[in-house]
Design a protein around this motif. Sequence first.
Motif, PDB file in Angstrom:
ATOM      1  N   ASP A   1       0.913  -1.266   0.247  1.00 16.53           N
ATOM      2  CA  ASP A   1      -0.007  -0.092   0.046  1.00 16.53           C
ATOM      3  C   ASP A   1       0.833   1.355   0.059  1.00 16.53           C
ATOM      4  O   ASP A   1       0.213   2.321   0.239  1.00 16.53           O
ATOM      5  CB  ASP A   1      -0.984  -0.021   1.192  1.00 16.53           C
ATOM      6  N   GLY A   2       2.238   1.076  -0.243  1.00 15.37           N
ATOM      7  CA  GLY A   2       2.943   2.415  -0.377  1.00 15.37           C
ATOM      8  C   GLY A   2       4.360   1.986  -0.443  1.00 15.37           C
ATOM      9  O   GLY A   2       4.877   1.058  -0.034  1.00 15.37           O
ATOM     10  N   LEU A   3       5.203   2.931  -0.799  1.00 16.16           N
ATOM     11  CA  LEU A   3       6.391   2.721  -0.844  1.00 16.16           C
ATOM     12  C   LEU A   3       7.483   3.230  -0.036  1.00 16.16           C
ATOM     13  O   LEU A   3       8.773   2.748   0.136  1.00 16.16           O
ATOM     14  CB  LEU A   3       7.242   3.311  -2.227  1.00 16.16           C
ATOM     15  N   THR A   4       7.018   3.843   1.080  1.00 12.02           N
ATOM     16  CA  THR A   4       7.984   4.526   2.121  1.00 12.02           C
ATOM     17  C   THR A   4       7.386   3.621   3.219  1.00 12.02           C
ATOM     18  O   THR A   4       6.325   3.118   3.487  1.00 12.02           O
ATOM     19  CB  THR A   4       7.703   5.915   2.463  1.00 12.02           C
ATOM     20  N   ASP A   5       8.300   3.523   4.170  1.00 15.50           N
ATOM     21  CA  ASP A   5       8.088   2.635   5.480  1.00 15.50           C
ATOM     22  C   ASP A   5       7.147   3.046   6.197  1.00 15.50           C
ATOM     23  O   ASP A   5       6.160   2.739   6.930  1.00 15.50           O
ATOM     24  CB  ASP A   5       9.399   2.568   6.385  1.00 15.50           C
ATOM     25  N   GLU A   6       7.106   4.588   6.252  1.00 16.28           N
ATOM     26  CA  GLU A   6       6.045   5.452   7.248  1.00 16.28           C
ATOM     27  C   GLU A   6       4.777   5.174   6.716  1.00 16.28           C
ATOM     28  O   GLU A   6       3.590   4.832   7.289  1.00 16.28           O
ATOM     29  CB  GLU A   6       6.424   6.872   7.118  1.00 16.28           C
ATOM     30  N   THR A   7       4.376   5.107   5.353  1.00 16.04           N
ATOM     31  CA  THR A   7       2.996   5.092   4.974  1.00 16.04           C
ATOM     32  C   THR A   7       2.471   3.725   5.177  1.00 16.04           C
ATOM     33  O   THR A   7       1.653   3.221   5.510  1.00 16.04           O
ATOM     34  CB  THR A   7       3.018   5.197   3.320  1.00 16.04           C
TER      35      THR A   7
ATOM     36  N   ARG B   1      -8.184   7.787   1.455  1.00 10.04           N
ATOM     37  CA  ARG B   1      -7.805   9.148   1.271  1.00 10.04           C
ATOM     38  C   ARG B   1      -7.167   9.812   2.516  1.00 10.04           C
ATOM     39  O   ARG B   1      -7.580   9.469   3.487  1.00 10.04           O
ATOM     40  CB  ARG B   1      -9.029   9.894   1.166  1.00 10.04           C
ATOM     41  N   GLY B   2      -6.079  10.319   2.217  1.00 13.27           N
ATOM     42  CA  GLY B   2      -5.320  11.090   3.315  1.00 13.27           C
ATOM     43  C   GLY B   2      -4.457  10.124   3.895  1.00 13.27           C
ATOM     44  O   GLY B   2      -3.671  10.648   5.052  1.00 13.27           O
ATOM     45  N   VAL B   3      -4.476   9.036   3.716  1.00 13.59           N
ATOM     46  CA  VAL B   3      -3.541   8.115   4.367  1.00 13.59           C
ATOM     47  C   VAL B   3      -2.373   7.544   3.196  1.00 13.59           C
ATOM     48  O   VAL B   3      -1.223   7.777   3.714  1.00 13.59           O
ATOM     49  CB  VAL B   3      -4.173   6.842   4.948  1.00 13.59           C
ATOM     50  N   ASN B   4      -2.664   7.151   2.134  1.00 11.73           N
ATOM     51  CA  ASN B   4      -1.452   6.719   1.374  1.00 11.73           C
ATOM     52  C   ASN B   4      -1.917   7.162  -0.243  1.00 11.73           C
ATOM     53  O   ASN B   4      -1.261   6.760  -1.105  1.00 11.73           O
ATOM     54  CB  ASN B   4      -1.506   5.206   1.230  1.00 11.73           C
ATOM     55  N   ASP B   5      -2.827   8.013  -0.394  1.00  9.19           N
ATOM     56  CA  ASP B   5      -3.081   8.660  -1.775  1.00  9.19           C
ATOM     57  C   ASP B   5      -2.050   9.231  -2.392  1.00  9.19           C
ATOM     58  O   ASP B   5      -1.938   9.536  -3.544  1.00  9.19           O
ATOM     59  CB  ASP B   5      -4.680   9.127  -1.857  1.00  9.19           C
ATOM     60  N   HIS B   6      -1.188   9.897  -1.509  1.00  8.19           N
ATOM     61  CA  HIS B   6      -0.041  10.584  -2.046  1.00  8.19           C
ATOM     62  C   HIS B   6       0.964   9.567  -2.705  1.00  8.19           C
ATOM     63  O   HIS B   6       2.063  10.131  -3.309  1.00  8.19           O
ATOM     64  CB  HIS B   6       0.711  11.398  -0.898  1.00  8.19           C
ATOM     65  N   GLU B   7       0.864   8.420  -2.391  1.00  4.23           N
ATOM     66  CA  GLU B   7       1.735   7.389  -3.073  1.00  4.23           C
ATOM     67  C   GLU B   7       1.112   6.579  -4.232  1.00  4.23           C
ATOM     68  O   GLU B   7       1.730   5.698  -4.969  1.00  4.23           O
ATOM     69  CB  GLU B   7       2.242   6.268  -1.891  1.00  4.23           C
ATOM     70  N   ILE B   8       0.109   7.277  -4.893  1.00  2.12           N
ATOM     71  CA  ILE B   8      -0.361   6.621  -6.090  1.00  2.12           C
ATOM     72  C   ILE B   8       0.763   6.775  -7.159  1.00  2.12           C
ATOM     73  O   ILE B   8       1.235   5.827  -7.992  1.00  2.12           O
ATOM     74  CB  ILE B   8      -1.544   7.353  -6.545  1.00  2.12           C
ATOM     75  N   ILE B   9       1.191   8.099  -7.399  1.00  2.00           N
ATOM     76  CA  ILE B   9       2.000   8.457  -8.460  1.00  2.00           C
ATOM     77  C   ILE B   9       3.426   7.521  -8.220  1.00  2.00           C
ATOM     78  O   ILE B   9       3.998   6.830  -9.340  1.00  2.00           O
ATOM     79  CB  ILE B   9       2.289   9.820  -8.875  1.00  2.00           C
TER      80      ILE B   9
ATOM     81  N   VAL C   1       7.221  -4.359   9.442  1.00  5.21           N
ATOM     82  CA  VAL C   1       7.732  -4.858   8.315  1.00  5.21           C
ATOM     83  C   VAL C   1       8.463  -3.855   7.612  1.00  5.21           C
ATOM     84  O   VAL C   1       7.469  -2.769   7.327  1.00  5.21           O
ATOM     85  CB  VAL C   1       6.589  -5.853   7.629  1.00  5.21           C
ATOM     86  N   SER C   2       9.159  -3.913   6.839  1.00  6.18           N
ATOM     87  CA  SER C   2       9.692  -2.722   6.103  1.00  6.18           C
ATOM     88  C   SER C   2       9.362  -3.183   4.585  1.00  6.18           C
ATOM     89  O   SER C   2       9.082  -4.277   4.160  1.00  6.18           O
ATOM     90  CB  SER C   2      11.212  -3.039   5.684  1.00  6.18           C
ATOM     91  N   VAL C   3       9.042  -2.040   3.892  1.00  7.19           N
ATOM     92  CA  VAL C   3       8.659  -2.206   2.307  1.00  7.19           C
ATOM     93  C   VAL C   3       9.534  -2.970   1.545  1.00  7.19           C
ATOM     94  O   VAL C   3       9.558  -3.607   0.880  1.00  7.19           O
ATOM     95  CB  VAL C   3       8.835  -0.709   1.635  1.00  7.19           C
ATOM     96  N   LYS C   4      11.108  -2.897   1.871  1.00  5.20           N
ATOM     97  CA  LYS C   4      12.019  -3.799   1.242  1.00  5.20           C
ATOM     98  C   LYS C   4      11.855  -5.124   1.516  1.00  5.20           C
ATOM     99  O   LYS C   4      11.750  -6.084   0.653  1.00  5.20           O
ATOM    100  CB  LYS C   4      13.261  -3.401   1.909  1.00  5.20           C
TER     101      LYS C   4
END
Length: 359
Positions: free
Chosen positions: A140-146, A183-191, A155-158
């Motif tokens: 659901d995202g590429l950064t560990d934070e998201t 919305r507002g949680v991980n939608d900034h990671e779509i692109i 768990v790490s994204v890696k």
Amino acid sequence: MRNYTGQGNRQVITDIMQRPMRDLRISVTDRCNLRCTYCMPREAFDKDHPFLSRADLLNFEEIERLARSFIQLGVKKIRLTGGEPLLRRGIERLIEPLAKLNTNEGKPVEIALTTNAVLLSQKAQSLKDAGLARVTASLDGLTDETYRRMSDSDVSVKTVLDGIAAAHRVGLAPVKVNMVVKRGVNDHEIIPMAGHFRNSGVVLRFIEFMDVGCTNGWRMDDVVSAREILEQINSRYPILQADPNYTGEVAERWRYTDGSGEVGVIASVTQAFCHECTRARLSTDGKLYNCLFASNGADLRGPLRAGATDQMLGNLITGAWKLRFDRYSQLRHAATGGLSGEESRGKPGEKIEMSYIGG
Ligand code: SAM
């Protein structure tokens, strides 16, 4: 409407809306090693949650026997899911016999698996060797934070990306990646996600946040619609719609115009596809559910353990499917389509949880 009449029968059964049964999703465990807030929120799935006991679970022989009955009634694809299916010990020993089964037309039944990919690096080769055809991984995202915000885990994204790469390497292809968008949680990671998986051979699919179960606090306001997602992607990486691979495909397919691959959207909230849903679901404890949003299932484990013949099992499945008229998402859309805020919340207390019925 036609009937199942026993072993060797090649007839197709259809439900009240004339939908055949083509796909079977089998939940092999109701447990998971993540606590995604939209699926198994920690508050509800804590140490006091009544997970199923080992004796409650269908064993591998029972699953195989039921799978054969479903296949005789027209099933062509089986997806193993959960909970987290890679937590089920020795899952390869289930995949092996399933992968040897043929459809009524004499073609191999396709066996796929949906996983959070946390254990996929270490399991990919043995899954492939057992006969698994494909995997779908959730990320659901590429950064560990998201990722932490969505999965409520350390768990790490890696770890997940390594699992996806391992699946791709051993040929569990095409690997698909599901991203639930809130919305507002991980939608900034779509692109960033689209950018990451372009040119990789991996097919990224965005899923609208759904009101499955009763614990995820779903609100229409949290749903980012497939249209919005596609507009965002198109503004950065131009896309054109592609034909479906087959009738009833849940994901709408889009191709990057520069040839760098494809993305999909699963618009189960804003463009419900109940009218062409051909999926039956077998829960971890052997109940047949006709819909992801159902509240009741037909018990198959009881009769199976009481000595039911194949014909009796087939008749039970047929009876349940013939009465099927579920189209929850279309009705929900009619009911909540224009609503937002508190008034759009699903009615609590009725639907079963996705981790139990299998996503
Ligand atoms: N543990 C496995 C996994 O993570 O893929 C399999 C089970 S999981 C329930 C199957 C899929 O359902 C995942 O891709 C997950 O993101 C998706 N899912 C779970 N809850 C959802 C929800 N409320 N809305 C949309 N998708 C959801």
